[in-house]
Design a protein around this motif. Structure first.
Motif, PDB file in Angstrom:
ATOM      1  N   SER A 113      61.095  62.086  67.590  1.00 44.17           N
ATOM      2  CA  SER A 113      59.778  62.673  67.828  1.00 44.17           C
ATOM      3  C   SER A 113      59.021  62.851  66.513  1.00 44.17           C
ATOM      4  N   GLY A 115      56.581  64.926  66.122  1.00 48.30           N
ATOM      5  CA  GLY A 115      56.378  66.368  65.975  1.00 48.30           C
ATOM      6  C   GLY A 115      57.564  67.061  65.346  1.00 48.30           C
ATOM      7  N   VAL A 116      58.790  66.713  65.773  1.00 48.07           N
ATOM      8  CA  VAL A 116      59.989  67.326  65.211  1.00 48.07           C
ATOM      9  C   VAL A 116      60.101  67.014  63.725  1.00 48.07           C
ATOM     10  N   VAL A 119      57.744  69.182  61.829  1.00 49.96           N
ATOM     11  CA  VAL A 119      58.334  70.527  61.725  1.00 49.96           C
ATOM     12  C   VAL A 119      59.395  70.546  60.634  1.00 49.96           C
ATOM     13  N   GLU A 199      63.980  71.636  73.520  1.00 54.34           N
ATOM     14  CA  GLU A 199      63.219  72.691  72.849  1.00 54.34           C
ATOM     15  C   GLU A 199      64.005  73.156  71.629  1.00 54.34           C
ATOM     16  N   HIS A 215      59.178  73.666  68.606  1.00 52.39           N
ATOM     17  CA  HIS A 215      58.777  72.354  69.122  1.00 52.39           C
ATOM     18  C   HIS A 215      59.333  72.181  70.525  1.00 52.39           C
TER      19      HIS A 215
END
Length: 250
Positions: A113, A115-116, A119, A199, A215
């Protein structure tokens, strides 16, 4: 056109990758590997990667750790780059991947991901600042069929925090009984249930305030998109070990 051999094509992630690949003009899945081939597949599926006789450019693996040796052997024999998205490797297997990458093109990431991985890069910047005055806990949630616990992503995030802090950090996997928290501990808690895609909640708990960095993956498509992006990225790259930071230019 990058021609992909998808190992683990019959699983949930393999199905998501196959469906999403149809939206790409520069990528095509030309063959798959699965122990239980389905006649309905849009490409030929083989029970073993050693049986594959279709011309391809990249091996994309979303299967299980015990398939690693077969993948490395096929990659070596056919001079193909590998994108490894499987988690749960042993330390010995990780050492083998690292050694293999000295002479072969390998991409490996605990989470595909975007997004991960953003983060994860945020944690590199803030963990040292927060550690002095905040306790750190990590909660990860996944569906009830996930094999490894804690997740590879949880360990990726925890290792990132650990590597930014000069003090020795210990991981505590869940708690029971008399278990007063020590400041140099990171608690890692795994929850399994239902169809939770994924999650990860990082909690920095201080005096009078709590900071959370979270996330949530709402669809497997976020991992599928990242894996296809990785395949396009690694095609024709020189030997070495690559990850999502290379794809994102971070």
């Amino acid at each position: 056109m990058v021609k992909i051999l998808l190992n683990g094509c019959g699983g949930k992630m393999g199905t998501a990758i196959t469906n999403l690949s149809k939206n790409y003009d520069n990528i095509s899945i030309v063959a798959g590997v699965d122990k239980s081939p389905k006649d309905s597949s849009s490409y030929p599926v083989f029970k073993s990667i050693s049986e594959v006789n279709v011309d391809c450019d990249v091996i994309l693996d979303f299967s299980r750790p015990d398939s690693l040796d077969e993948i490395l052997n096929y990659s070596n024999t056919n001079s193909l780059p590998i994108v490894l998205c499987t988690t749960g490797y042993t330390n010995e297997q990780i050492d083998k991947i690292n050694e293999f990458s000295k002479n072969h093109t390998v991409f490996r990431s605990a989470n595909m991901s975007i997004g991960v991985n953003i983060v994860n890069n945020i944690l590199k910047s803030v963990s040292t600042i927060l550690y002095e005055n905040y306790d750190i806990e990590l909660i990860e949630k996944h569906h009830n069929q996930k094999v490894d616990a804690p997740s590879g992503t949880a360990l990726l995030l925890a290792d990132t925090i650990k590597n930014t802090i000069s003090e020795k950090i210990d991981y505590i996997y869940g708690r029971e009984g008399v278990s007063k928290k020590k400041h140099n501990e990171i608690g890692i808690h795994a929850i399994r249930g239902g169809s939770i895609v994924g999650e990860h909640d990082l909690i920095f708990a201080g005096e009078g305030e709590t900071i959370e960095i979270k996330h949530t993956a709402q669809s497997r498509d976020v991992f599928a998109a990242g894996s296809l992006k990785a395949c396009a990225f690694i095609y024709k790259k020189a030997a070495g070990l690559y990850d999502m930071n290379d794809v994102l230019g971070m």
